[in-house]
Design an enzyme around this catalytic site. Sequence first.
Site, PDB file in Angstrom:
ATOM      1  N   THR A  16      71.070  77.648  46.004  1.00 59.55           N
ATOM      2  CA  THR A  16      70.012  78.393  45.327  1.00 59.55           C
ATOM      3  C   THR A  16      68.640  77.805  45.608  1.00 59.55           C
ATOM      4  OG1 THR A  16      71.483  79.140  43.549  1.00 59.55           O
ATOM      5  CG2 THR A  16      69.138  79.093  43.056  1.00 59.55           C
ATOM      6  N   TYR A  30      69.369  87.148  43.715  1.00 58.05           N
ATOM      7  CA  TYR A  30      68.850  86.495  44.900  1.00 58.05           C
ATOM      8  C   TYR A  30      69.984  86.213  45.875  1.00 58.05           C
ATOM      9  CZ  TYR A  30      70.789  82.292  42.777  1.00 58.05           C
ATOM     10  OH  TYR A  30      71.644  81.381  42.220  1.00 58.05           O
ATOM     11  N   THR A  94      74.310  74.505  43.101  1.00 52.86           N
ATOM     12  CA  THR A  94      74.769  73.897  41.844  1.00 52.86           C
ATOM     13  C   THR A  94      76.261  74.096  41.593  1.00 52.86           C
ATOM     14  OG1 THR A  94      74.218  75.884  40.554  1.00 52.86           O
ATOM     15  CG2 THR A  94      72.507  74.185  40.756  1.00 52.86           C
ATOM     16  N   ASP A  95      76.867  75.154  42.171  1.00 51.48           N
ATOM     17  CA  ASP A  95      78.229  75.507  41.769  1.00 51.48           C
ATOM     18  C   ASP A  95      79.247  74.425  42.083  1.00 51.48           C
ATOM     19  OD1 ASP A  95      77.433  77.880  40.695  1.00 51.48           O
ATOM     20  OD2 ASP A  95      78.076  79.133  42.366  1.00 51.48           O
ATOM     21  N   LYS A 165      78.515  70.469  35.906  1.00 51.29           N
ATOM     22  CA  LYS A 165      77.706  71.610  35.500  1.00 51.29           C
ATOM     23  C   LYS A 165      78.213  72.093  34.157  1.00 51.29           C
ATOM     24  CE  LYS A 165      75.663  75.899  37.211  1.00 51.29           C
ATOM     25  NZ  LYS A 165      75.591  76.884  38.324  1.00 51.29           N
ATOM     26  N   GLU A 283      97.648  58.484  29.566  1.00 54.58           N
ATOM     27  CA  GLU A 283      98.976  58.398  30.164  1.00 54.58           C
ATOM     28  C   GLU A 283     100.042  58.498  29.071  1.00 54.58           C
ATOM     29  OE1 GLU A 283      99.542  58.440  33.280  1.00 54.58           O
ATOM     30  OE2 GLU A 283      97.526  58.064  34.046  1.00 54.58           O
TER      31      GLU A 283
END
Length: 311
Positions: A16, A30, A94-95, A165, A283
């Site tokens: 982006t 965009y 960013t993804d 994110k 665990e």
Amino acid sequence: MQNTNAVVVVLGTGGTIAGTSAPGGDERLYQAAQLTVGQLLQAVPGLPPGLECEQVAQVDSKDMTHGVWHRLVARLGSHLARPEVAGVVVTHGTDTLEETAWFLQRVLAPGKPVVLTAAMRPATAAAPDGPGNLRDAVAVALDASARGVIVAMAGSVFAARDVRKAHTSKLDAFDGGDAGPLGAVADGKVTWLREVPSDRPLGATHLPPDVGTWPRVDLVTSHAGADGAVVDALRAIGAKGIVAVGTGSGTLHEAMQRSLHEAQAAGVTVWRATRCARGEVAERPGDFPGAGDLTPAKARIELMLALMGRT
């Protein structure tokens, strides 16, 4: 303290931050990865001298590939070995930024800083956030206390292990989980809140040169009404590893768990992660290994790298 005479290399991969939208149109509609990294740097006033740039890839980060990761490792290794280079900045989408950051940290764990940065708004937005993030990333790359792979976004600095994110659209979309940020950047000055964590690098030779031979590792998510159909399908197509994204502290639906045990008996390595945003997977005796505090996406990378080490 910054070394203002040193070289910072900026590697572009798209995202982006390099995106554009139609003039006068909806900025949310965009197209990512349209501008070169050289064009991005030209739009940022006040950058220090000694910047170099190179376009490694031009992709929307939702489409990130192992091949791009492999090229990044090679280019980073080449630039970091240069004595005049203080650090490297990588512009990214960013993804999947958190995945790339963790992959690079585990493979390289560099003594110099590799700073990933991105944007939530395209470069053509009325108030783009990319230029400020890029300026901050360069400041971090020049800071004498910086090392390893770190992320600079919206005035905050995060460790590769911790960053994720956390929001779909806010400018400060990233956080550091329970660990929080490493530091902050304001007016070109970096303030560190805690010591930068370190890892032992696996090294680029850990990676098979043909990414097509990298072991397939997939994510499956447990939920109400889950069964083992997806697990069985992944086993049938040759998955070498599965990260089961469990509820709570990594608990799994009994129907899915049965299929996972069958997959494990057939040679598939199974780990447990959690779909919760915070906390660790502990665990438990007799259960699949837990991924600790790694997010499911990072646990997938960790398992993939672990399987590479067994070949």
